[in-house]
Design an enzyme around this catalytic site. Structure first.
Site, short mmCIF file in Angstrom:
data_model
loop_
_atom_site.label_atom_id
_atom_site.label_comp_id
_atom_site.label_asym_id
_atom_site.label_seq_id
_atom_site.Cartn_x
_atom_site.Cartn_y
_atom_site.Cartn_z
N GLY A 46 0.85 -1.15 -0.03
CA GLY A 46 0.15 -0.04 0.33
C GLY A 46 1.38 1.50 0.05
N GLU A 47 0.51 2.21 0.92
CA GLU A 47 1.34 2.77 0.50
C GLU A 47 1.95 3.47 2.16
OE1 GLU A 47 2.26 5.39 -1.15
OE2 GLU A 47 3.58 6.38 0.74
N CYS A 78 6.39 -5.52 0.18
CA CYS A 78 6.45 -4.11 -0.04
C CYS A 78 6.42 -2.81 1.03
CB CYS A 78 5.05 -3.83 -0.91
SG CYS A 78 5.94 -2.92 -2.81
N ARG A 135 6.08 -0.53 -7.79
CA ARG A 135 7.00 0.81 -6.97
C ARG A 135 7.26 0.25 -5.92
NH1 ARG A 135 3.49 5.45 -5.38
NH2 ARG A 135 5.14 6.51 -5.21
N HIS A 170 4.42 -9.01 -3.97
CA HIS A 170 3.91 -9.35 -4.18
C HIS A 170 2.52 -10.31 -4.43
CE1 HIS A 170 2.01 -5.64 -2.46
NE2 HIS A 170 3.35 -5.27 -3.69
N GLU A 172 1.32 -11.94 -2.61
CA GLU A 172 -0.86 -12.05 -2.81
C GLU A 172 -1.64 -12.02 -4.05
OE1 GLU A 172 1.44 -9.93 -1.88
OE2 GLU A 172 0.04 -7.56 -1.36
#
Ligand code: GLN
Length: 190
Positions: A46-47, A78, A135, A170, A172
């Site tokens: 996410g962020e 991440c 990213r 990722h 998932e």
């Protein structure tokens, strides 16, 4: 066994779907009482700045650190990896800071912010895992107690330190259950 998935922001639903496919119970962790009932925690992508701020606002940061001291395993993907790092190069953003690693955010550059590649993952030597990088960060430094589990293009992209596992990619978002299964096996040892 119940796995908590931190659900403040990011792709927590995909982690829960993966756990359901493996046949493991999971729940969303948003507040302190959610954390109490779980045996392990996944911090999704996410962020990382947003998730870090919300962790502080809901006082989950301290509670998670205390649980880790008592042996609770965590898997961060991440943004989750970024939040686990002690050092985030060039940033003072809030973090859990539990792993003796430094990370560089958005390290693969703008023009290739997202890509997929087959990458070797030490615990699954039979064949590589499909790495989805969005990213993604890289791990620029590792301390003595940190095991490097994966390198891609000369960059460290997966590490383990005791009960803490982190990947820049990722799993998932793929059909490959092996990284999550590896994490679940870590619970056996604690
Ligand atoms: N670039 C994001 C960050 O720095 C991480 C991206 C992700 O989790 N896929 O927080």
């Amino acid at each position: 066994m119940k796995i908590g998935v931190l659900a403040l922001q990011g792709d927590f639903a995909e982690h829960r779907a993966m756990l359901a496919r493996i046949g493991v119970e999971s729940c969303e962790v948003r507040k302190l009482s959610d954390l109490e009932s779980v045996d392990a925690l996944i911090i999704p992508g996410g962020e990382s700045t947003t998730i870090g701020k919300l962790l502080t606002r809901y006082e989950l940061d301290k509670a998670i650190r205390t649980r880790v001291e008592r042996g609770m395993p965590i898997y961060g993907t991440c943004a989750g990896l970024i939040l686990l790092a002690q050092e985030i190069e060039g940033s003072t953003q809030p973090r859990l800071g539990l792993m003796d690693i430094a990370v560089v955010r958005n390290a693969f550059g703008r023009q290739i912010e997202s890509f997929e590649a087959d990458i070797p993952f030490k615990p699954t030597p039979e064949r590589p895992v499909r790495g989805v990088f969005i990213r993604a960060p890289i791990i620029s430094k590792v301390g003595n107690g940190v095991e490097v589990l994966s390198e891609f293009d000369g960059n460290i992209v997966a590490v383990r330190q005791g009960n803490l596992l982190a990947t820049a990619f990722h799993p998932e978002l793929t059909d490959d259950e092996r990284v999550h299964r590896y994490f679940l096996n870590m619970l056996q040892g604690c």
